[in-house]
Design a protein around this motif. Sequence first.
Motif, PDB file in Angstrom:
ATOM      1  N   GLY A  63      10.509  99.531  30.209  1.00  0.00           N
ATOM      2  CA  GLY A  63      10.036  99.050  29.422  1.00  0.00           C
ATOM      3  C   GLY A  63      10.925  98.443  28.251  1.00  0.00           C
ATOM      4  O   GLY A  63      11.150  96.811  27.519  1.00  0.00           O
ATOM      5  N   LYS A  64      11.734  99.323  27.823  1.00  0.00           N
ATOM      6  CA  LYS A  64      12.694  98.623  26.453  1.00  0.00           C
ATOM      7  C   LYS A  64      13.976  97.376  26.349  1.00  0.00           C
ATOM      8  O   LYS A  64      14.197  97.008  25.772  1.00  0.00           O
ATOM      9  CB  LYS A  64      13.226 100.208  26.050  1.00  0.00           C
ATOM     10  CG  LYS A  64      14.139 100.112  24.884  1.00  0.00           C
ATOM     11  CD  LYS A  64      14.609 101.763  24.347  1.00  0.00           C
ATOM     12  CE  LYS A  64      15.248 101.063  22.917  1.00  0.00           C
ATOM     13  NZ  LYS A  64      16.061 102.783  22.300  1.00  0.00           N
ATOM     14  N   THR A  65      14.461  97.808  27.580  1.00  0.00           N
ATOM     15  CA  THR A  65      15.675  97.232  27.733  1.00  0.00           C
ATOM     16  C   THR A  65      15.094  96.085  29.054  1.00  0.00           C
ATOM     17  O   THR A  65      16.072  95.276  29.077  1.00  0.00           O
ATOM     18  CB  THR A  65      16.778  98.568  28.374  1.00  0.00           C
ATOM     19  OG1 THR A  65      16.325  98.347  29.762  1.00  0.00           O
ATOM     20  CG2 THR A  65      16.579  98.853  27.259  1.00  0.00           C
ATOM     21  N   GLY A  66      13.960  96.218  29.534  1.00  0.00           N
ATOM     22  CA  GLY A  66      14.023  95.280  30.631  1.00  0.00           C
ATOM     23  C   GLY A  66      15.087  95.316  31.873  1.00  0.00           C
ATOM     24  O   GLY A  66      14.999  94.216  33.344  1.00  0.00           O
ATOM     25  N   LYS A  67      15.867  96.153  31.936  1.00  0.00           N
ATOM     26  CA  LYS A  67      16.830  96.211  33.025  1.00  0.00           C
ATOM     27  C   LYS A  67      16.116  97.275  34.034  1.00  0.00           C
ATOM     28  O   LYS A  67      14.911  97.693  34.131  1.00  0.00           O
ATOM     29  CB  LYS A  67      17.918  97.500  32.531  1.00  0.00           C
ATOM     30  CG  LYS A  67      18.594  96.874  31.260  1.00  0.00           C
ATOM     31  CD  LYS A  67      19.914  98.045  31.043  1.00  0.00           C
ATOM     32  CE  LYS A  67      20.965  97.721  29.475  1.00  0.00           C
ATOM     33  NZ  LYS A  67      21.511  98.319  29.258  1.00  0.00           N
ATOM     34  N   ARG A  68      17.168  96.765  34.910  1.00  0.00           N
ATOM     35  CA  ARG A  68      16.284  97.248  36.419  1.00  0.00           C
ATOM     36  C   ARG A  68      16.795  98.481  37.118  1.00  0.00           C
ATOM     37  O   ARG A  68      18.018  98.827  36.322  1.00  0.00           O
ATOM     38  CB  ARG A  68      16.734  95.920  37.437  1.00  0.00           C
ATOM     39  CG  ARG A  68      15.945  96.292  39.028  1.00  0.00           C
ATOM     40  CD  ARG A  68      16.664  96.093  40.084  1.00  0.00           C
ATOM     41  NE  ARG A  68      16.035  95.592  41.332  1.00  0.00           N
ATOM     42  CZ  ARG A  68      16.447  96.221  42.146  1.00  0.00           C
ATOM     43  NH1 ARG A  68      17.729  96.990  42.862  1.00  0.00           N
ATOM     44  NH2 ARG A  68      15.491  96.892  43.403  1.00  0.00           N
ATOM     45  N   ALA A  69      16.107  99.500  36.804  1.00  0.00           N
ATOM     46  CA  ALA A  69      16.047 101.073  37.908  1.00  0.00           C
ATOM     47  C   ALA A  69      15.921 101.265  39.147  1.00  0.00           C
ATOM     48  O   ALA A  69      15.059 100.979  39.477  1.00  0.00           O
ATOM     49  CB  ALA A  69      16.045 101.590  36.489  1.00  0.00           C
ATOM     50  N   GLU A  70      16.938 101.559  39.356  1.00  0.00           N
ATOM     51  CA  GLU A  70      17.117 101.635  41.046  1.00  0.00           C
ATOM     52  C   GLU A  70      17.078 103.468  41.350  1.00  0.00           C
ATOM     53  O   GLU A  70      18.565 103.884  40.433  1.00  0.00           O
ATOM     54  CB  GLU A  70      17.720 101.407  42.012  1.00  0.00           C
ATOM     55  CG  GLU A  70      17.726 101.662  43.468  1.00  0.00           C
ATOM     56  CD  GLU A  70      17.768 100.560  44.512  1.00  0.00           C
ATOM     57  OE1 GLU A  70      17.980 100.748  45.805  1.00  0.00           O
ATOM     58  OE2 GLU A  70      18.208  99.500  43.972  1.00  0.00           O
ATOM     59  N   ILE A  71      16.278 104.633  41.142  1.00  0.00           N
ATOM     60  CA  ILE A  71      16.553 105.579  41.575  1.00  0.00           C
ATOM     61  C   ILE A  71      16.667 106.293  42.895  1.00  0.00           C
ATOM     62  O   ILE A  71      15.436 106.203  43.323  1.00  0.00           O
ATOM     63  CB  ILE A  71      15.991 106.320  40.210  1.00  0.00           C
ATOM     64  CG1 ILE A  71      16.570 106.028  39.510  1.00  0.00           C
ATOM     65  CG2 ILE A  71      16.302 107.760  39.702  1.00  0.00           C
ATOM     66  CD1 ILE A  71      15.306 106.332  37.803  1.00  0.00           C
ATOM     67  N   LYS A  72      17.184 106.960  43.425  1.00  0.00           N
ATOM     68  CA  LYS A  72      17.207 107.267  44.404  1.00  0.00           C
ATOM     69  C   LYS A  72      16.992 109.053  44.356  1.00  0.00           C
ATOM     70  O   LYS A  72      17.724 109.272  43.505  1.00  0.00           O
ATOM     71  CB  LYS A  72      18.673 108.188  45.236  1.00  0.00           C
ATOM     72  CG  LYS A  72      18.682 108.813  46.762  1.00  0.00           C
ATOM     73  CD  LYS A  72      18.736 108.246  47.439  1.00  0.00           C
ATOM     74  CE  LYS A  72      18.793 108.440  49.264  1.00  0.00           C
ATOM     75  NZ  LYS A  72      17.218 108.690  49.498  1.00  0.00           N
ATOM     76  N   LEU A  73      15.553 109.154  45.029  1.00  0.00           N
ATOM     77  CA  LEU A  73      15.220 110.545  44.221  1.00  0.00           C
ATOM     78  C   LEU A  73      15.937 111.373  45.574  1.00  0.00           C
ATOM     79  O   LEU A  73      16.039 111.517  46.308  1.00  0.00           O
ATOM     80  CB  LEU A  73      13.757 110.253  45.323  1.00  0.00           C
ATOM     81  CG  LEU A  73      12.651 109.337  43.889  1.00  0.00           C
ATOM     82  CD1 LEU A  73      11.155 109.136  45.521  1.00  0.00           C
ATOM     83  CD2 LEU A  73      12.562 109.445  43.212  1.00  0.00           C
ATOM     84  N   ASN A  74      16.164 112.448  44.052  1.00  0.00           N
ATOM     85  CA  ASN A  74      15.916 113.929  44.940  1.00  0.00           C
ATOM     86  C   ASN A  74      15.118 114.246  45.832  1.00  0.00           C
ATOM     87  O   ASN A  74      14.050 114.693  45.529  1.00  0.00           O
ATOM     88  CB  ASN A  74      17.018 114.683  44.121  1.00  0.00           C
ATOM     89  CG  ASN A  74      16.659 115.278  42.560  1.00  0.00           C
ATOM     90  OD1 ASN A  74      15.006 115.563  42.760  1.00  0.00           O
ATOM     91  ND2 ASN A  74      16.981 115.889  41.277  1.00  0.00           N
ATOM     92  N   GLU A  75      15.927 115.687  46.359  1.00  0.00           N
ATOM     93  CA  GLU A  75      14.647 116.520  47.184  1.00  0.00           C
ATOM     94  C   GLU A  75      13.709 117.274  46.357  1.00  0.00           C
ATOM     95  O   GLU A  75      12.101 116.730  46.504  1.00  0.00           O
ATOM     96  CB  GLU A  75      15.870 118.085  48.018  1.00  0.00           C
ATOM     97  CG  GLU A  75      14.544 118.072  49.292  1.00  0.00           C
ATOM     98  CD  GLU A  75      15.273 119.336  49.727  1.00  0.00           C
ATOM     99  OE1 GLU A  75      14.993 120.499  50.191  1.00  0.00           O
ATOM    100  OE2 GLU A  75      17.014 119.184  50.276  1.00  0.00           O
ATOM    101  N   LYS A  76      13.730 118.038  45.306  1.00  0.00           N
ATOM    102  CA  LYS A  76      12.972 118.162  43.891  1.00  0.00           C
ATOM    103  C   LYS A  76      11.715 117.317  44.219  1.00  0.00           C
ATOM    104  O   LYS A  76      10.820 117.557  43.640  1.00  0.00           O
ATOM    105  CB  LYS A  76      13.300 118.912  43.569  1.00  0.00           C
ATOM    106  CG  LYS A  76      12.567 120.025  41.724  1.00  0.00           C
ATOM    107  CD  LYS A  76      13.387 120.419  40.975  1.00  0.00           C
ATOM    108  CE  LYS A  76      12.379 120.816  40.429  1.00  0.00           C
ATOM    109  NZ  LYS A  76      12.825 122.401  39.158  1.00  0.00           N
ATOM    110  N   ALA A  77      12.616 115.971  43.302  1.00  0.00           N
ATOM    111  CA  ALA A  77      11.997 114.963  42.435  1.00  0.00           C
ATOM    112  C   ALA A  77      10.794 114.626  43.605  1.00  0.00           C
ATOM    113  O   ALA A  77       9.354 114.329  43.555  1.00  0.00           O
ATOM    114  CB  ALA A  77      12.306 113.735  42.134  1.00  0.00           C
TER     115      ALA A  77
END
Length: 186
Positions: A63-77
């Motif tokens: 929301g703040k930057t408009g940048k695309r964030a692609e995050i690989k989820l770790n096992e805990k998440a």
Amino acid sequence: MAEVEAIKDLDKVRLISHLLEIRCSKQMADIWNIGLNLALRISDLLSIKFTDIRDGRLIIFEGKTGKRAEIKLNEKAQLLINNIQLKHRNHIYLFQSYRNRQSINRKPKPLNRRSVTKAFMLVGEELGIRLGTHSMRKSRGFHLYKKTNDIARVMKMLRHSSEGVTLRYIGIDQEVIDTDFVELEI
């Protein structure tokens, strides 16, 4: 708004999770634990929909930057997210507001930032630390830096554009630098 800090002691990180669950709710503890693992700003964290998660990855536009964030989820998440989804099959948002009367028979909304801030401040006061919603993001950055000593890597994870901003953000201040000089003898 007061400056909040990175939680540099991993035992304290776990204690915060425990206290959030017993003093506030399981949902607040989940926000803390997932937030630590995703390093997102609170507004982006609370806006996550289950449809944003595909094939073990979270894909959003910040929301703040408009940048695309692609995050690989770790096992805990991934485990925490799966548990939330199993418990609340009809929810649209990962952290959906569902407890108060205003949320009944209304269009689904994410939990609001004020509720999270209030819960974190309560636990922070109990522990005597400046705990806030940015503490999750700052803590993740700090621990990645301590593990790797690679500020560029931390900058990329936090999507910052300046080393100085990142160092200040994660709490690498003069006291830490002084300690590094004293402890590292060559």
